[in-house]
Scaffold this motif. Structure first.
Motif, PDB file in Angstrom:
ATOM      1  N   ASP A 114       0.729  -1.141   0.268  1.00  0.00           N
ATOM      2  CA  ASP A 114       0.225   0.182  -0.234  1.00  0.00           C
ATOM      3  C   ASP A 114       0.587   1.324  -0.219  1.00  0.00           C
ATOM      4  OD1 ASP A 114      -2.089  -1.686  -0.060  1.00  0.00           O
ATOM      5  OD2 ASP A 114      -2.711  -1.058   2.200  1.00  0.00           O
ATOM      6  N   SER A 117       2.844   1.930  -3.081  1.00  0.00           N
ATOM      7  CA  SER A 117       0.899   2.131  -4.303  1.00  0.00           C
ATOM      8  C   SER A 117       1.466   3.811  -4.367  1.00  0.00           C
ATOM      9  CB  SER A 117       0.016   1.416  -3.713  1.00  0.00           C
ATOM     10  OG  SER A 117       0.462  -0.338  -4.437  1.00  0.00           O
ATOM     11  N   VAL A 120       3.401   5.564  -6.115  1.00  0.00           N
ATOM     12  CA  VAL A 120       3.845   5.870  -7.338  1.00  0.00           C
ATOM     13  C   VAL A 120       2.215   6.461  -7.683  1.00  0.00           C
ATOM     14  CG1 VAL A 120       3.008   4.344  -9.114  1.00  0.00           C
ATOM     15  CG2 VAL A 120       4.024   3.627  -7.410  1.00  0.00           C
ATOM     16  N   GLU A 121       1.369   6.676  -6.796  1.00  0.00           N
ATOM     17  CA  GLU A 121       0.334   7.656  -7.477  1.00  0.00           C
ATOM     18  C   GLU A 121       0.325   8.390  -7.260  1.00  0.00           C
ATOM     19  OE1 GLU A 121      -2.936   5.899  -5.364  1.00  0.00           O
ATOM     20  OE2 GLU A 121      -2.978   3.801  -7.143  1.00  0.00           O
ATOM     21  N   ILE A 140       4.702  -2.485  -9.314  1.00  0.00           N
ATOM     22  CA  ILE A 140       2.934  -1.806  -8.451  1.00  0.00           C
ATOM     23  C   ILE A 140       3.214  -0.457 -10.326  1.00  0.00           C
ATOM     24  CG2 ILE A 140       2.002  -0.341  -7.290  1.00  0.00           C
ATOM     25  CD1 ILE A 140       3.654  -2.411  -5.091  1.00  0.00           C
ATOM     26  N   SER A 141       4.337  -0.131 -10.301  1.00  0.00           N
ATOM     27  CA  SER A 141       4.632   0.844 -11.130  1.00  0.00           C
ATOM     28  C   SER A 141       3.899   0.431 -12.414  1.00  0.00           C
ATOM     29  CB  SER A 141       5.566   1.328 -11.008  1.00  0.00           C
ATOM     30  OG  SER A 141       6.309   2.830 -11.364  1.00  0.00           O
ATOM     31  N   GLN A 142       3.777  -0.219 -13.037  1.00  0.00           N
ATOM     32  CA  GLN A 142       3.878  -0.785 -14.334  1.00  0.00           C
ATOM     33  C   GLN A 142       2.085  -1.385 -14.385  1.00  0.00           C
ATOM     34  OE1 GLN A 142       6.435  -3.986 -16.346  1.00  0.00           O
ATOM     35  NE2 GLN A 142       7.673  -3.436 -15.510  1.00  0.00           N
ATOM     36  N   LYS A 143       1.813  -1.737 -13.410  1.00  0.00           N
ATOM     37  CA  LYS A 143       0.169  -2.212 -13.101  1.00  0.00           C
ATOM     38  C   LYS A 143      -0.652  -1.245 -13.480  1.00  0.00           C
ATOM     39  CE  LYS A 143      -1.374  -5.355 -10.488  1.00  0.00           C
ATOM     40  NZ  LYS A 143      -0.602  -6.292  -9.857  1.00  0.00           N
ATOM     41  N   LYS A 144       0.329   0.039 -12.953  1.00  0.00           N
ATOM     42  CA  LYS A 144      -0.254   1.099 -12.672  1.00  0.00           C
ATOM     43  C   LYS A 144      -0.097   2.429 -14.215  1.00  0.00           C
ATOM     44  CE  LYS A 144      -0.345   1.753  -7.906  1.00  0.00           C
ATOM     45  NZ  LYS A 144      -2.668   1.390  -7.843  1.00  0.00           N
ATOM     46  N   LYS A 146       3.065   3.411 -14.802  1.00  0.00           N
ATOM     47  CA  LYS A 146       3.734   5.245 -14.544  1.00  0.00           C
ATOM     48  C   LYS A 146       5.151   4.085 -14.810  1.00  0.00           C
ATOM     49  CE  LYS A 146       0.185   7.316 -12.614  1.00  0.00           C
ATOM     50  NZ  LYS A 146      -0.171   8.221 -11.430  1.00  0.00           N
ATOM     51  N   THR A 148       8.175   5.361 -12.027  1.00  0.00           N
ATOM     52  CA  THR A 148       8.499   5.863 -10.726  1.00  0.00           C
ATOM     53  C   THR A 148      10.110   6.315 -10.514  1.00  0.00           C
ATOM     54  OG1 THR A 148       6.414   4.469  -9.833  1.00  0.00           O
ATOM     55  CG2 THR A 148       8.451   5.755  -8.503  1.00  0.00           C
TER      56      THR A 148
END
Ligand code: LLP
Length: 432
Positions: A114, A117, A120-121, A140-144, A146, A148
Motif C-alpha cells: 500500500d 502504491s 506511485v500514485e 506496481i508502477s508498471q501495473k499502474k 507509470k 516512478t
C-alpha cells in the motif's frame, strides 16, 4: 548560559519569542510544548543559503519525522522546503502542507504494498532500500502504467560519533543496500520498465557534531557516482541525508559545526566528481534536528519535591511526552522559571509522573531552589519531542503552541480523556 536569540531571560523570567513562559503556562496550561516559528524559518534560510552559495543546485528536504506538526511543515513549505517523508502519514501531511510531490523523497526500509502504491500514485521519488522492494515497486508502477523515479539508499558503512541507536550508516545497520552491492542494484533498475533510477541517497545518523563523517560520506558517494555514470545512470540528484547535530549543553562550550562548516565538508567531493564527469546533479540534504530542535521548549509544572536517595523534582511530564532522555540518555538543559540565571543551590533530578524508574527527564542538575508549583522549561525539545510522545499510563498528550511575530496560537490542542477512548471498541460479547 548561552541561549539562542528567541529565548531571553529578564529578572529570572524566561521568555520565548518575546512571550513570558509564565503567561503561556497560565493561558494554555502545562505540560506545554512551545515553538518559535521565526527561529525555524531563520535557521532554514541560513542553512539553505550556506549550501546554495557553494553549489549551484541545492534542495533542502526537511526530515518531517523530527517534528511533523502541520503548522511546522506549512512554515517550511512556504520557504520552499521539500521533505524527507518516512511513512504514508508524513507523505500526506507534507502534501497537504503545500509541498510539491517533486520536492519529496519517500524513504523507509520497510514499505508495504500500500505504501508503494501511494508513492506511485502521488508521483513522489522513492528511496528504495532493497532489491526485493525494487522488484515490488517496479511491478506496481508498471501495473499502474507509470514510471516512478527512484534513488537507492546506500549503506556507506561509516562509523559516526553519536549514540549507537541513532547511527544509521554502520555496516551492521538495517538501512540501505551495502555499498559493494549498490552497482548491481542500479544495473537491475536500469533494466526495469516501471522505475527510473535518477538519484542516490544515504543518511549516516543523527546528532553528529563532527564534520569528518559527512565529508567521508560525500567521498564514498562520489566514488559510487563515478561508477553509476559510467554504467549509464543519469543522476538528477545526490542526497546526503541529514544528521547535523546541535549543542544541547548551554552552560559549557559544546562545539557544533555551523551550516558553513557542514557545507564545506560535503560539497567539495560532490563538486569535484560532477566537474570531472561533466554532470550536473542537484545536491539534496535532509536536515531535521538542526532546523527545529532549539525552536521549542517543553514547559512543565512541579507537583512536589522529595528529598530521598536524591532530590527528586516531580513534574507533570515524563517520558510520555519527552522520551529522548530515557531512550538515548540524552541531555536537555533545564531552566527554573523565575530563578533563571540565579546561582545553583542544590542538585536535583527531574522526574515525570510515569510508573517507571526510568522516567527521568534530567539527572543530577545543579539548579536554583525549586518548590512545588514552580514552572520549569526543558530546552531544545523541538526535534523528536512531541512526535515521539505516547499515551502511556493513559495520559492524554499535551498541547503545542506556535509563536510568530510576538503572537501565540495553538498548533495542536491538548488531548482529553475522551480522546483516549475515542478509538477503543467494546467487543460484542461485552455489550449485553
Ligand atoms: N533523513 C533520514 C533518512 C533519516 O532517517 C533522518 C533521521 C533524517 C534525515 C534527519 O536526521 P537529523 O537531521 O534530524 O539528524 N529520535 C532520535 C533521532 C532519530 C533520527 C531518525 N532519522 C533522537 O531523538 O535523537
Amino acid at each position: 548560559m548561552n541561549l539562542p536569540p528567541h529565548l531571553t531571560i529578564r529578572e529570572g523570567q524566561l521568555a520565548i519569542g518575546g512571550i513570558d513562559c509564565a503567561t503561556l503556562a497560565t493561558r494554555y496550561g502545562t505540560p506545554l510544548y512551545v515553538t518559535d516559528q521565526d527561529r525555524i524559518v531563520s535557521l532554514f534560510r541560513s542553512f539553505r543559503d550556506e549550501l546554495s552559495s557553494r553549489y549551484p543546485k541545492v534542495k533542502v528536504l526537511y526530515a518531517a519525522k523530527a517534528n511533523g506538526n502541520l503548522a511546522i511543515l506549512r512554515a517550511l513549505a512556504r520557504e520552499g522546503a521539500g521533505a524527507d517523508v518516512f511513512s504514508p502519514g508524513e507523505l500526506r501531511l507534507a502534501l497537504s502542507a503545500g509541498m510539491a510531490p517533486g520536492d519529496l523523497l519517500f524513504n523507509g526500509s520497510s514499505k508495504s504494498t500500500d505504501d508503494l502504491s501511494l508513492a506511485v500514485e502521488s508521483g513522489v521519488t522513492v528511496s528504495v532500500d532493497s532489491f526485493d522492494e525494487l522488484r515490488q515497486l517496479d511491478r506496481i508502477s508498471q501495473k499502474k502504467g507509470k514510471e516512478t523515479k527512484i534513488a537507492f539508499r546506500v549503506n556507506p558503512a561509516i562509523d559516526v560519533p553519536t549514540h549507537r541507536k541513532i547511527a544509521t550508516g554502520l555496516a551492521t545497520s538495517k538501512f540501505g543496500i551495502p555499498h559493494d552491492r549498490i552497482r548491481d542494484a542500479y544495473r537491475e533498475a536500469l533494466a526495469c520498465r516501471g522505475v527510473k533510477p535518477v538519484g542516490i541517497h544515504c543518511h549516516i545518523g543523527s546528532q553528529i557534531l563532527a564534520t569528518e563523517p559527512f565529508a567521508q560520506t560525500a567521498r564514498v558517494m562520489a566514488e559510487i557516482v563515478r561508477d553509476l555514470v559510467r554504467m549509464g545512470v543519469t543522476l538528477e540528484f545526490i542526497d546526503l541525508g541529514g544528521g547535523l547535530g546541535i549543542p544541547y549543553h548551554h552552560y559549557e562550550e559544546e562545539r557544533a559545526p555551523t551550516p558553513a562548516d557542514y557545507a564545506s565538508a560535503i560539497i567539495p567531493p560532490i563538486r569535484d566528481v560532477s566537474a570531472e564527469l561533466g554532470i550536473n546533479p542537484a545536491l539534496w540534504v535532509e536536515p531535521g534536528r538542526y532546523l527545529v530542535a532549539d525552536s521549542t521548549i517543553l514547559l512543565v509544572r512541579v507537583n512536589s519535591v522529595k528529598k530521598a536517595h536524591k532530590n527528586f523534582v516531580n513534574v507533570d511530564a515524563g517520558f510520555n511526552l519527552l522520551i529522548r532522555p530515557a531512550m538515548y540518555d540524552s541531555y536537555h538543559e533545564v531552566v527554573v522559571n523565575g530563578r533563571a540565571g540565579m546561582l545553583p543551590s542544590e542538585t536535583y533530578t527531574i522526574t515525570g509522573p510515569i510508573c517507571e524508574s526510568g522516567d527521568i527527564l534530567a539527572s543530577d542538575r545543579r539548579l536554583p531552589p525549586i518548590g512545588a508549583g514552580d514552572l520549569l522549561a526543558i530546552l531544545d525539545t523541538g526535534a523528536y519531542g512531541f512526535c515521539m510522545s505516547s499515551q502511556y499510563n493513559c495520559r492524554p498528550r499535551c498541547a503545542e503552541v506556535l509563536i510568530h511575530g510576538g503572537e501565540a496560537a495553538l498548533m495542536r490542542r491538548a488531548e482529553t480523556i475522551e480522546d483516549l477512548t475515542a478509538t477503543m471498541q467494546i467487543p460484542p460479547w461485552q455489550k449485553e
